[in-house]
Write an enzyme that holds these catalytic residues in place. Structure first.
Site, PDB file in Angstrom:
ATOM      1  N   ALA A 122      65.189 -37.511  66.039  1.00  0.00           N
ATOM      2  CA  ALA A 122      66.276 -38.469  66.262  1.00  0.00           C
ATOM      3  C   ALA A 122      65.851 -39.862  65.809  1.00  0.00           C
ATOM      4  CB  ALA A 122      66.644 -38.488  67.739  1.00  0.00           C
ATOM      5  N   PRO A 123      66.797 -40.697  65.357  1.00  0.00           N
ATOM      6  CA  PRO A 123      66.458 -42.031  64.822  1.00  0.00           C
ATOM      7  C   PRO A 123      65.678 -42.916  65.809  1.00  0.00           C
ATOM      8  CG  PRO A 123      68.707 -41.471  64.252  1.00  0.00           C
ATOM      9  CD  PRO A 123      68.233 -40.400  65.186  1.00  0.00           C
ATOM     10  N   ARG A 124      65.817 -42.659  67.094  1.00  0.00           N
ATOM     11  CA  ARG A 124      65.101 -43.498  68.057  1.00  0.00           C
ATOM     12  C   ARG A 124      63.616 -43.161  68.138  1.00  0.00           C
ATOM     13  NH1 ARG A 124      68.280 -39.875  70.766  1.00  0.00           N
ATOM     14  NH2 ARG A 124      67.290 -38.441  72.236  1.00  0.00           N
ATOM     15  N   TYR A 125      63.230 -42.015  67.532  1.00  0.00           N
ATOM     16  CA  TYR A 125      61.830 -41.588  67.614  1.00  0.00           C
ATOM     17  C   TYR A 125      61.034 -41.864  66.335  1.00  0.00           C
ATOM     18  CZ  TYR A 125      63.410 -38.995  71.720  1.00  0.00           C
ATOM     19  OH  TYR A 125      63.943 -38.654  72.936  1.00  0.00           O
ATOM     20  N   ILE A 126      61.709 -42.126  65.252  1.00  0.00           N
ATOM     21  CA  ILE A 126      60.990 -42.299  63.982  1.00  0.00           C
ATOM     22  C   ILE A 126      61.117 -43.740  63.497  1.00  0.00           C
ATOM     23  CG2 ILE A 126      61.173 -39.894  63.263  1.00  0.00           C
ATOM     24  CD1 ILE A 126      63.599 -40.583  61.629  1.00  0.00           C
TER      25      ILE A 126
END
Length: 882
Positions: A122-126
């Protein structure tokens, strides 16, 4: 009343007509607007920078946020939404695609895997930041043309000033309204080399290079234009006789989709595998385990024919030029991109030159202002206009050498110089600064005058700084066409009911013929001289009294059919030999003279053109004196299937018996090796290996010291590092010089291959041992170049006759030590001449049988065509009793 009804109908018709016109107008305006928007603003990249709008906005947002540190992708997506009006999902997916290409974005975290098809986290993790390459080639605010964003609150670039053929490096895919685009990715370093060649006015050629590696045939690429095609294959290696390894996959597939296609082909019976292991991580490794007695070479071809191990990719170069979609080849795209880069570099230099000249201008003014103490002239002035006028007046005698006139803005800047700077002003340092600026100005002018050389140096610097590790991943090769019928696994049984005339896979109570597959064709012959080729099915009617059934091989010139038939109910008997190379499926062919009640008296199908001898027995009718004679099919010329044939006899035939099995009347098969596709062929492509009969074999010697012989089958693959590939002569010795690592000496050995079916290593098993030279000549010669030792003259080169040096021994023998001296190099020389002994020729006189001499002219066999050859094989015969 009728008039009222007619009026009402007319009014209703007019109403419907008006509504139809309104809908058409709406579609005409709205649909074209929508189509134009999708083409220009969503799906198709621009020629200037190679970006679609969403990609351009992502890169612009990353530059806005760039501080050298990583940013959460979710933060970048949110920032991009200020410019892109289509939601976070489309932005996130586009950003992941850019990041996976490993060129513009420096990624951190799980960004997915293009090999396995796994999605990114998910974008919040990368996290992400701009790569150094992107910072160097993508941005130049002074050159950028700006426009308002969709809501009018922000400024976004119309196009980024990209100084690199980025579109070709990354590739692009998009589906718009009424058109699509598919630009394939190309190699980073090859694009730079092509750009340099274009700048220098030379021709160039660029072909795709895929991030997944694999093998590609670009012979039909057609410069990436419409109608072109690229065939891509997985890289498959043979680990052992029961294991294959896929180490690279074709573009457009993943390991998951590839394995699924293999399992489906196995379920349908196209291939036969035992199990699959997927060990893919950073690199692809798919192990395919085969059952015993399954050919690895045939399975590799079957994988290419029936699974996603081979795909076809169709390029379509569509880009936006001047707000219009234009179709271009990749060469045109590179030329325009390179010319655009040249123009950007020119404009950057012009801006830089202007800035340097402005710096030189003000530095010179500052020196004049301070050195001539002009600042004292303003002490008595009480107004601002007076100050400006006083400075201007004081400068006039000293500014004649300046490159432009002094403006009021220049004078205002002089008034802003601090007193501290004036008090510490160093004339020498100021002069040095001016001279340094003059040197830079001259350099920039030189670069502008030689802009092409400057652009070439720019591309060379890009290659030096960023080209390492970007070598070509996809191997280029010309593919051979694989015939599916030759490699399919035949796991279905074919049966025949000869009397009733049916063939099929469901007739399990009838006679078994052969194994087959559902894509095979079957050739059938009936007793009345009819022939038909049909596709394998559960049950198909051919015609009563079937005499021969077999799998049909298209373009097969070596299977020869021998046939004797009676023409009509009481006509002459004829003999003919023919091949069946091409037909129309499900069409009945008459092989006789098309007379009613014609009948086949003898028939045989010979896989290698064998010509047997048969005995013809006639009925006792009238005054026939000779009731029995022999017929040799070798004396009958092979012709087309439609010929009438040669007369055997005009009398009634009682029966025909096989007297003697025949040998092939076909010439030995000439086989070539095509090094381009690494395959054998009989079409004359590549190097001629020789003429091969039934039992002849090929000798293969590889660089790792392995010798083996194989039958010359056209499906054989040659992917190893082969040093010898030739026709095997069993009594011809093989000579080899190899380095024995354990003893640290060169050894010589000569040997024969005793077991042709066994693959054997003839150098030592030590991992550091290696083959130096190998020869299959009768009298090979080698030259030893010795190493020079300190304090001694180098020993002169020595020539050695290997045939005299050592006798022929077993393949596992160690051999004799070549020399005790240190060797610098060993060269294989031209061999000594060898005369092949001529085989003894025997004169054989064929005597005519005694009873044949007494035969009347009417009884003689009318055979005029004679054809002889010396290739032997087995014959399949059918005997028929009248």
């Amino acid at each position: 009343m009728e008039e009222n009804q007619e009026g009402a109908q007319e009014e209703q018709f007019n109403t419907n007509k008006e509504e139809l016109i309104k809908v058409t107008g709406m579609y005409k305006d709205w649909f074209l607007d929508y189509a134009s928007y999708v083409i220009l603003e969503r799906a198709v990249p621009a020629i200037e920078d190679g970006f679609k709008p969403v990609q351009r906005r992502i890169m612009h947002s990353m530059k806005d946020l760039d501080d050298g540190r990583y940013n959460k992708v979710a933060n970048i997506v949110g920032h991009t939404m200020q410019y892109h009006p289509h939601g976070d999902a489309s932005i996130g997916d586009a950003m992941v695609q850019i990041g996976q290409k490993d060129l513009l974005i420096d990624t951190q975290g799980n960004w997915g895997n293009i090999l396995t098809g796994d999605r990114a986290a998910a974008p919040r993790y990368i996290e992400a930041r701009l790569s150094k390459f992107a910072l160097e080639v993508l941005y130049s605010p002074k050159l950028t043309e700006w426009q308002l964003s969709y809501d009018g609150r922000k400024q976004e670039p119309v196009n980024l000033p990209v100084k690199f053929p980025l579109l070709l490096a990354q590739g692009a895919e998009g589906i718009a309204v009424g058109l699509s685009t598919r630009v394939l990715p190309h190699n980073f370093n090859e694009l730079i080399d092509a750009s340099i060649r274009h700048l220098r006015g030379k021709s160039f050629k660029i072909v795709p290079d895929f991030p997944t590696g694999g093998i590609a045939d670009v012979s039909d690429y057609k410069d990436g234009k419409r109608g072109g095609r690229v065939r891509v294959r997985a890289k498959i290696n043979q680990v052992d006789k029961n294991t294959l390894a896929i180490t690279e996959i074709p573009f457009g597939t993943t390991t998951t989709s590839l394995i699924d296609s293999i399992l489906k082909a196995n379920d349908k019976g196209k291939i036969k595998i035992k199990r699959i292991e997927d060990n893919t991580a950073a690199e692809v490794e798919i192990l395919i385990h085969l059952p015993n007695n399954i050919s690895p070479d045939k399975t590799i071809d079957a994988l290419y024919a029936f699974t996603q191990c081979e795909n076809s990719v169709s390029p379509l170069g569509c880009v936006i030029i001047d707000h219009k979609p234009i179709f271009l080849g990749v060469s045109d795209v590179l030329r325009q991109s390179t010319d655009h880069t040249l123009e950007l570099l020119r404009r950057e230099l012009e801006i830089k030159l202007h800035e340097l000249q402005e710096q030189w201008h003000f530095a010179s003014l500052e020196r004049i202002f301070i050195e001539n103490r002009i600042y004292r002239d303003i002490e008595e002035e009480e107004t601002w206009e007076g100050v400006i006028s006083a400075i201007d007046k004081g400068l006039q005698p000293h500014v004649k050498h300046l490159i432009r006139e002094v403006t009021e803005e220049d004078i205002v800047r002089l008034t802003e110089i601090r007193i501290k700077r004036i008090s510490k002003f160093d004339i020498d340092k100021a002069q040095q600064k001016i001279e340094a600026l003059e040197g830079e100005i001259e350099q920039v002018k030189h670069q502008l005058d030689n802009i092409v050389d400057f652009a070439v140096d720019y591309f060379k610097k890009l290659k030096k700084d960023y080209g390492e590790g970007r070598e070509r991943k996809t191997e280029l090769r010309i593919f051979d066409d694989i015939e599916a019928t030759k490699v399919v696994i035949r796991n279905t049984k074919l049966y025949v009911n000869r009397k009733e005339g049916f063939i099929g896979t469901s007739l399990k109570k009838d006679e078994y013929v052969t194994d087959c597959s559902d894509i095979d064709d079957v050739i059938c012959f009936t007793a009345d001289g009819k022939m038909m080729v049909t596709k394998v099915d559960t049950k198909t009617f051919i015609g009563k009294d079937i005499i021969h059934v077999a799998i049909f091989k298209k373009k097969d010139k070596r299977t020869i059919y021998n046939m004797i038939y009676r023409d009509g109910k009481a006509g002459n008997s004829y003999v003919k030999r023919f091949a069946v190379t091409s037909i129309t499926r499900d069409r009945e062919y008459d092989l006789t003279n098309e007379k009613k009640d014609s009948k086949v008296l003898y028939f045989s199908a010979n896989p290698n053109g064998e010509a047997e001898v048969v005995t013809v027995l006639l009925r006792q009718v009238g005054s026939i004196r000779k009731l029995k004679f022999d017929l040799d099919f070798a004396e009958v010329m092979i012709k087309g299937r439609n010929v009438k044939g040669n007369i055997v006899t005009k009398y009634s035939v009682k029966r025909i018996e096989l007297k003697e099995e025949g040998v092939s009347t076909l010439k030995p098969r000439r086989i070539w090796f095509d090094d381009t596709v690494k395959r054998l062929n009989v079409d004359g492509r590549g190097e001629l290996l020789g003429e091969f009969r039934g039992d002849d074999r090929l000798l293969i010697i590889t660089q790792d010291g392995v010798a083996k012989t194989i039958k010359p089958e056209l499906i054989t693959r040659f992917d190893e590092e082969i040093v010898v590939l030739e026709k095997w002569i069993p009594k011809k010795p093989i000579s080899a010089i190899y380095w024995e690592s354990e003893k640290e000496r060169y050894y010589v050995k000569r040997f024969l291959i005793d077991n042709p079916d066994k693959e054997e290593k003839f150098i030592s098993e030590h991992p550091n041992s290696y083959l130096e030279i190998v020869s299959t000549d009768y009298y090979p010669m080698a030259e030893i170049v010795f190493t020079k030792t300190k304090g001694k003259d180098r020993r002169p080169n020595e020539e050695i006759n290997l045939e005299e040096f050592i006798s022929v021994k077993g393949i596992k023998a160690l051999g004799n030590q070549l020399t005790t001296e240190k060797v610098n190099q060993i060269n294989l020389l031209d061999p000594l001449p060898y005369e092949t002994p001529e085989p003894a020729q025997e004169e054989v006189e064929k005597e005519e049988p005694e009873e044949e001499k007494q035969t009347s002219e009417d009884d003689k066999i009318e055979l005029k065509d004679i054809r002889k050859a010396d290739t032997s094989s087995e014959s399949q015969t059918k005997l028929f009793d009248d």
